[in-house]
Design an enzyme around this catalytic site. Structure first.
Site, PDB file in Angstrom:
ATOM      1  N   PHE A 140     -49.104  17.640  32.820  1.00  0.00           N
ATOM      2  CA  PHE A 140     -47.915  16.793  32.721  1.00  0.00           C
ATOM      3  C   PHE A 140     -47.792  15.980  34.003  1.00  0.00           C
ATOM      4  CE2 PHE A 140     -43.569  15.458  33.314  1.00  0.00           C
ATOM      5  CZ  PHE A 140     -43.302  14.882  32.085  1.00  0.00           C
ATOM      6  N   ASP A 225     -50.964  16.683  42.085  1.00  0.00           N
ATOM      7  CA  ASP A 225     -49.601  16.347  41.668  1.00  0.00           C
ATOM      8  C   ASP A 225     -48.726  17.553  41.978  1.00  0.00           C
ATOM      9  OD1 ASP A 225     -47.180  15.919  40.444  1.00  0.00           O
ATOM     10  OD2 ASP A 225     -48.019  15.133  38.567  1.00  0.00           O
ATOM     11  N   LYS A 254     -39.123  14.779  42.780  1.00  0.00           N
ATOM     12  CA  LYS A 254     -38.126  15.815  42.459  1.00  0.00           C
ATOM     13  C   LYS A 254     -37.319  16.263  43.685  1.00  0.00           C
ATOM     14  CE  LYS A 254     -39.593  17.063  37.922  1.00  0.00           C
ATOM     15  NZ  LYS A 254     -40.917  17.111  37.326  1.00  0.00           N
TER      16      LYS A 254
HETATM   17  C1  LIG Z   1     -41.537  15.955  36.575  1.00  0.00           C
HETATM   18  C2  LIG Z   1     -42.979  15.738  36.838  1.00  0.00           C
HETATM   19  C3  LIG Z   1     -43.524  14.437  36.852  1.00  0.00           C
HETATM   20  C4  LIG Z   1     -42.721  13.209  36.483  1.00  0.00           C
HETATM   21  O1  LIG Z   1     -41.639  13.002  37.325  1.00  0.00           O
HETATM   22  P1  LIG Z   1     -40.454  11.997  36.822  1.00  0.00           P
HETATM   23  O2  LIG Z   1     -39.563  11.896  38.016  1.00  0.00           O
HETATM   24  O3  LIG Z   1     -39.810  12.663  35.653  1.00  0.00           O
HETATM   25  O4  LIG Z   1     -41.107  10.716  36.458  1.00  0.00           O
HETATM   26  C5  LIG Z   1     -44.863  14.308  37.165  1.00  0.00           C
HETATM   27  N1  LIG Z   1     -45.625  15.366  37.440  1.00  0.00           N
HETATM   28  C6  LIG Z   1     -45.140  16.634  37.442  1.00  0.00           C
HETATM   29  C7  LIG Z   1     -46.043  17.766  37.774  1.00  0.00           C
HETATM   30  C8  LIG Z   1     -43.810  16.854  37.113  1.00  0.00           C
HETATM   31  O5  LIG Z   1     -43.344  18.112  37.067  1.00  0.00           O
END
Ligand SMILES: *Cc1c(COP(=O)(O)O)cnc(C)c1O
Length: 400
Positions: A140, A225, A254
């Site tokens: 994700f 990520d 985040k």
């Molecule tokens: C939440 C998340 C994203 C996307 O972040 P947004 O601020 O919702 O665009 C990307 N990668 C990971 C691992 C995430 O948990």
């Protein structure tokens, strides 16, 4: 107005792209939130780890209000007095030489993808527009059209093509699959150190280290990520540090703003981060003084309140205690720090009904995928609060 009335309004006027639990929150403080009827709940999701510092942290609130009353947005056409300090403090804390600020996580992922492609053409001399990025099944990375192009989740992509080319998907946790997928056009490998949305999937020990070694040997960038796993969530500042791995690029978001305001960033060193030239990338709000001031305070709270260490200590305790719940529904409890997944057996009938029952017991957690309950409270949580929650969780997980 009552909860049910708010829910009606939302259903009538809002797009239906979420399936929230029916709790209407009007106030938050630390690990707690309160609904419009005044009921109190322990937040065990932390807005998907955007609230590592807890709700409405007073220090971050103060920084936000003060900055909001001075200047909020300059655009990058001009300079501001917050961004350089944010750069410096982020570099000192992360150990990376440079960074590039954006807003949402998905934008930072896009920023890293573009940077990896640019690096492939300028440095590795891959023929133009031939660069490939290797990603993992179950990933994700966000919701843009490019990012969902390499999702393996049908709901995320089925009706949203045509898709962006240039991505190769390999199984998660298998470093030899990455090795085999690399070819002269490979620009980067991009993975999550733990797949949060994928169901709190922890790869085999040594995986990250092996992937990093392969990338180094093959002249391929390693991009982590850490939008969900970073900034203390797993008991290290970055989850890759559990294996002493320092990726070429690390993506954060985040909790970078403690839940006040969207702030994300790509971290890297001069040989990669220095590649962007004026005009090649940007964002109207990225690096704005309000976001920079909020993020500086959010990082300061992580340092000064020792949230990384607290996540390690409380996470270990929480996981151990969850694993001792004598429930016939539980298949496995797994986690690192305060990113914990409780996987239920398929015959338990899905995690949703347990999350709904927990809500009634004063604990907000969310199912991720069908069978996993994620427990990821703010990193400010203390043992007495975990001890308050455990009997309530036990009662729900041992129901028929
Ligand atoms: C939440 C998340 C994203 C996307 O972040 P947004 O601020 O919702 O665009 C990307 N990668 C990971 C691992 C995430 O948990």
């Amino acid at each position: 107005m009552k909860s049910s009335e708010f829910i009606q309004l939302e259903k009538k006027y809002g797009a239906n792209n979420y399936h929230p639990l029916d709790v209407v929150i009007e106030r938050g403080e630390g690990v707690w939130v309160y609904d419009v009827e005044g009921n109190r709940y322990l937040d065990c999701l932390s807005a998907y780890s955007a609230l590592n510092q807890g709700h409405v942290h007073p220090e971050i609130l103060k920084a936000m209000v003060e900055q909001a009353s001075r200047v909020t947005l300059t655009s990058r056409a001009f300079r501001n007095d917050q961004l350089p300090l944010f750069y410096k403090e982020l570099a000192e804390m992360s150990g990376y030489e440079m960074s590039l600020p954006m807003n949402s996580g998905a934008e930072a992922v896009e920023t890293a993808i573009k940077l990896a492609r640019k690096w492939a053409y300028q440095v590795k001399k891959v023929p133009r527009h031939q660069a490939e990025i290797i990603v993992a099944a179950g990933n994700f990375h966000g919701r843009t059209t490019t990012i969902i192009s390499f999702s393996t989740e049908p709901a995320y992509r089925d009706d949203f093509g045509p898709f962006t080319p240039g991505f190769v998907i390999v199984p998660y946790g298998d470093s030899s699959a990455i090795e085999k997928a690399i070819n002269p056009n490979t620009a980067a490998v991009m993975i999550e150190p733990i797949q949060g949305e994928g169901g709190v999937i922890i790869p085999p020990a040594g995986y990250l280290k092996k992937v990093k070694e392969i990338c180094e040997r093959e002249n391929v960038l390693f991009i982590a990520d850490e939008i969900q796993t970073g900034l203390g969530r797993t008991g290290k500042l970055f989850a890759c540090q559990h294996e002493d791995v320092r990726p070429d690029l690390t993506i954060i978001g985040k909790a970078l703003s403690g839940g006040f305001y969207p702030v994300s960033a790509v971290l890297g060193d001069a040989p990669t981060m220095g590649l962007y030239q004026p005009g090649e990338h940007g964002s109207t709000f990225g690096g704005n003084p309000l976001g920079a001031a909020v993020a500086r305070a959010a990082l300061r709270v992580i340092r000064e309140e020792h949230l990384v260490e607290n996540a390690a200590v409380q996470g270990e305790y929480f996981s151990e205690q969850l694993a001792e719940i004598p429930s016939r529904h539980i298949k496995e409890v797994r986690g690192k720090g305060l990113l914990i997944g409780v996987e239920l057996k398929p015959e338990a009938g899905g995690a949703r009904r347990f999350c709904e029952k927990m809500k009634d017991a004063g604990i907000l957690a969310k199912e991720t995928h069908q069978h996993v309950i994620r427990f990821a409270p703010p990193l400010t949580i203390q043992r007495d609060t975990i001890d308050w929650a455990l009997p309530r969780i036990r009662e729900v997980l041992t129901m028929p």
